[in-house]
Design an enzyme around this catalytic site. Structure first.
Site, PDB file in Angstrom:
ATOM      1  N   TYR A   1       0.849  -1.202   0.000  1.00  0.00           N
ATOM      2  CA  TYR A   1       0.000   0.000   0.000  1.00  0.00           C
ATOM      3  C   TYR A   1       0.873   1.236   0.000  1.00  0.00           C
ATOM      4  O   TYR A   1       1.793   1.344   0.806  1.00  0.00           O
ATOM      5  CB  TYR A   1      -0.923   0.033   1.225  1.00  0.00           C
TER       6      TYR A   1
ATOM      7  N   GLU B   1      -0.491   4.778  -0.613  1.00  0.00           N
ATOM      8  CA  GLU B   1      -1.285   5.989  -0.847  1.00  0.00           C
ATOM      9  C   GLU B   1      -0.417   7.222  -0.652  1.00  0.00           C
ATOM     10  O   GLU B   1       0.336   7.318   0.320  1.00  0.00           O
ATOM     11  CB  GLU B   1      -2.466   6.042   0.124  1.00  0.00           C
TER      12      GLU B   1
ATOM     13  N   ASP C   1      -4.820  13.821 -25.581  1.00  0.00           N
ATOM     14  CA  ASP C   1      -4.900  12.420 -25.162  1.00  0.00           C
ATOM     15  C   ASP C   1      -4.190  11.576 -26.220  1.00  0.00           C
ATOM     16  O   ASP C   1      -4.732  11.319 -27.290  1.00  0.00           O
ATOM     17  CB  ASP C   1      -6.384  12.040 -25.032  1.00  0.00           C
TER      18      ASP C   1
ATOM     19  N   THR D   1      -2.247   6.060 -22.313  1.00  0.00           N
ATOM     20  CA  THR D   1      -2.212   4.717 -21.754  1.00  0.00           C
ATOM     21  C   THR D   1      -0.802   4.183 -21.984  1.00  0.00           C
ATOM     22  O   THR D   1      -0.143   4.541 -22.962  1.00  0.00           O
ATOM     23  CB  THR D   1      -3.204   3.768 -22.455  1.00  0.00           C
TER      24      THR D   1
ATOM     25  N   LYS E   1      -0.655   0.599 -25.025  1.00  0.00           N
ATOM     26  CA  LYS E   1      -0.947   0.526 -26.464  1.00  0.00           C
ATOM     27  C   LYS E   1       0.379   0.552 -27.228  1.00  0.00           C
ATOM     28  O   LYS E   1       1.214  -0.322 -27.001  1.00  0.00           O
ATOM     29  CB  LYS E   1      -1.950   1.605 -26.846  1.00  0.00           C
TER      30      LYS E   1
ATOM     31  N   ARG F   1      -0.782  -2.544 -18.586  1.00  0.00           N
ATOM     32  CA  ARG F   1      -2.035  -1.802 -18.654  1.00  0.00           C
ATOM     33  C   ARG F   1      -1.975  -0.681 -17.626  1.00  0.00           C
ATOM     34  O   ARG F   1      -1.671  -0.917 -16.458  1.00  0.00           O
ATOM     35  CB  ARG F   1      -3.236  -2.709 -18.343  1.00  0.00           C
TER      36      ARG F   1
HETATM   37  C1  LIG Z   1      -7.703   3.608 -25.064  1.00  0.00           C
HETATM   38  C2  LIG Z   1      -8.039   5.040 -24.887  1.00  0.00           C
HETATM   39  C3  LIG Z   1      -8.368   5.561 -23.629  1.00  0.00           C
HETATM   40  C4  LIG Z   1      -8.712   4.703 -22.425  1.00  0.00           C
HETATM   41  O1  LIG Z   1      -7.816   3.835 -21.984  1.00  0.00           O
HETATM   42  P1  LIG Z   1      -8.249   2.668 -20.943  1.00  0.00           P
HETATM   43  O2  LIG Z   1      -6.947   2.266 -20.360  1.00  0.00           O
HETATM   44  O3  LIG Z   1      -8.929   1.635 -21.749  1.00  0.00           O
HETATM   45  O4  LIG Z   1      -9.159   3.281 -19.938  1.00  0.00           O
HETATM   46  C5  LIG Z   1      -8.539   6.925 -23.500  1.00  0.00           C
HETATM   47  N1  LIG Z   1      -8.398   7.732 -24.561  1.00  0.00           N
HETATM   48  C6  LIG Z   1      -8.113   7.275 -25.797  1.00  0.00           C
HETATM   49  C7  LIG Z   1      -7.964   8.237 -26.923  1.00  0.00           C
HETATM   50  C8  LIG Z   1      -7.935   5.902 -25.995  1.00  0.00           C
HETATM   51  O5  LIG Z   1      -7.682   5.459 -27.229  1.00  0.00           O
END
Ligand SMILES: *Cc1c(COP(=O)(O)O)cnc(C)c1O
Length: 418
Positions: A53, A55, A199, A225, A228, A234
């Site tokens: 933990y 936090e 994003d 993220t 990807k 993840r």
């Molecule tokens: C995949 C994605 C997310 C969300 O990611 P998660 O880990 O699945 O919550 C947010 N924004 C964009 C543009 C994405 O392609």
């Protein structure tokens, strides 16, 4: 008391994990948001750090025993700041969605207006979908891609920004195959006095590898993220200018999360280290080259590429010119039978619903990690076209399945286990 011993190990779950490993490594993984992480990333993810933990933040924890965890999280922060050239980083978001929600919580108030890309034109759920907390709590207005070129139209975005006066402009996409230039978003945000969030969930690995422009010098906040194209565990991450650092940290913890997943943070640090190696630049370039080769081969097979092609790791394929009867849903199902995994996807102004669709989305991050190059992309296009043309002929689909398995056997992802 010890755990259940070797003699009554959970063979059910471990048997299923073996089955999933088999599925992943004997078929073609073409989902644009997926990748194969390194054994080192998986080792960190499965480490003793899951027991702790923590936090708070390094040097500011609520519980004891965090000296080592502090070093790990500080290392992750330093690395990702260097990788993207950012002032400040928060590596605790559990996912991309959590990262985005923390940004909204930190920078704007419920009811405030935000401008983002429409979900059915390539935006993400967390960019204001009515079924997502973003769309429920904030007043999202959407821009759409141009009717003829299917690309972002900055005149339209500027007009909407002037009309709606958003507090925040969200750039970034989940199924848009083209390069996203950060400067025009910055110019519009400055003109209307909005903050700008970029994003880069999908393209973080391309940015890190120099295969896509880096929005960090232009955006107030960048979210992504780590699983990807960046090829980590993840998870999510937020980069900010110094001005927003405190607000963002507070919005992640205690604002929207509890204890951080330090095993994931350690795995993120490993992935950042891997992304700093010269070989990752080559990887990122090859992802883009492979996507271009696959797009070209698919168009030769009679498919239409949304926007005419791709500059990134992904393409959106319009199935209608190939076969007007064929839906994305049916394609996804029959291609799965052939060992080719991808997802149905709406094309811009799709006549069919998001559950049926007239398109599919295809990405090259996973097959590129396996070492496949342009010649294999031509084969993949052929396998896809043959399967879809013969979708009512199980014998042909089975033939393709065998060819897919043979191709994957030539590009093993993980060392064979005894
Ligand atoms: C995949 C994605 C997310 C969300 O990611 P998660 O880990 O699945 O919550 C947010 N924004 C964009 C543009 C994405 O392609």
């Amino acid at each position: 008391m010890p755990w259940p011993s070797e003699t009554n190990r959970d063979t059910e779950v471990f048997g299923l994990i073996d089955k999933e490993r088999e599925r992943q490594t004997t078929g073609l993984q073409l989902i644009a948001s997926e990748n194969f992480t390194s054994p080192d990333v998986m080792e960190a993810t499965g480490s003793v750090l899951t027991n702790k933990y923590a936090e708070g933040y390094p040097q500011k924890r609520y519980y004891g025993g965090n000296a080592v965890v502090d070093e790990i999280e500080a290392l992750a922060i330093e690395r990702v700041k260097k990788l993207f050239g950012a002032d400040h980083a928060n590596v605790q978001p559990h996912s991309g969605a959590s990262a985005n929600m923390a940004v909204y919580l930190g920078l704007i108030k419920p009811g405030d207006t935000v401008l983002g890309l429409s979900l059915d034109h390539g935006g993400h759920l967390t960019h204001g979908s009515p079924v997502n907390a973003s769309g429920i709590l904030y007043n999202f207005q959407s821009f759409r891609v141009g009717a003829t070129d299917e690309r972002l139209d900055f005149d339209q975005i500027r007009d909407l920004a002037i009309k709606h006066k958003p507090k925040l402009i969200v750039a970034g996409t989940t199924s848009y195959p083209r390069r996203l230039e950060p400067q025009p978003f910055r110019a519009i945000a400055d003109e209307v006095g909005a903050l700008m969030m970029f994003d880069i969930a999908h393209i973080a690995g391309l940015v890190a590898g120099g295969a896509h422009p880096n929005p960090v010098p232009y955006a107030d906040v960048v979210t992504f993220t780590t699983h990807k194209t960046l090829r980590g565990p993840r998870g999510g991450c937020i980069l900010t200018t110094a001005a927003h650092a405190a607000a963002i940290d507070k919005a992640v913890f205690p604002g929207s999360q509890g204890g951080p997943l330090e095993h994931a943070v350690a795995a993120k640090a490993v992935a950042f280290h891997e992304a700093m190696q010269p070989s990752f630049k080559e990887y990122a370039q090859q992802i883009v080259k492979n996507a271009a080769a696959l797009a070209e081969a698919l168009s030769k097979q009679g498919f239409r590429l949304v926007s005419g092609g791709t500059d990134t790791h992904m393409m959106v394929v319009d199935l209608q010119p190939f076969d007007a009867e064929l839906t994305g849903k049916e394609s996804q199902l029959v291609l799965d039978e052939a060992g080719i995994t991808l997802n149905k996807n709406n094309i811009p102004n799709d006549p069919r619903s998001p559950f049926v669709t007239s398109g599919v989305r295809i990405g090259t991050p996973s097959v590129t990690t396996q070492g496949m190059k342009e010649p294999e992309m031509a084969l993949i296009a052929e396998y896809i076209a043959t399967t879809l043309r013969n979708r009512n002929n199980p014998a042909v689909v089975a033939e393709v399945r065998a060819k897919v398995a043979a191709l994957c056997a030539k590009f093993p992802v993980y060392p064979k286990r005894a």
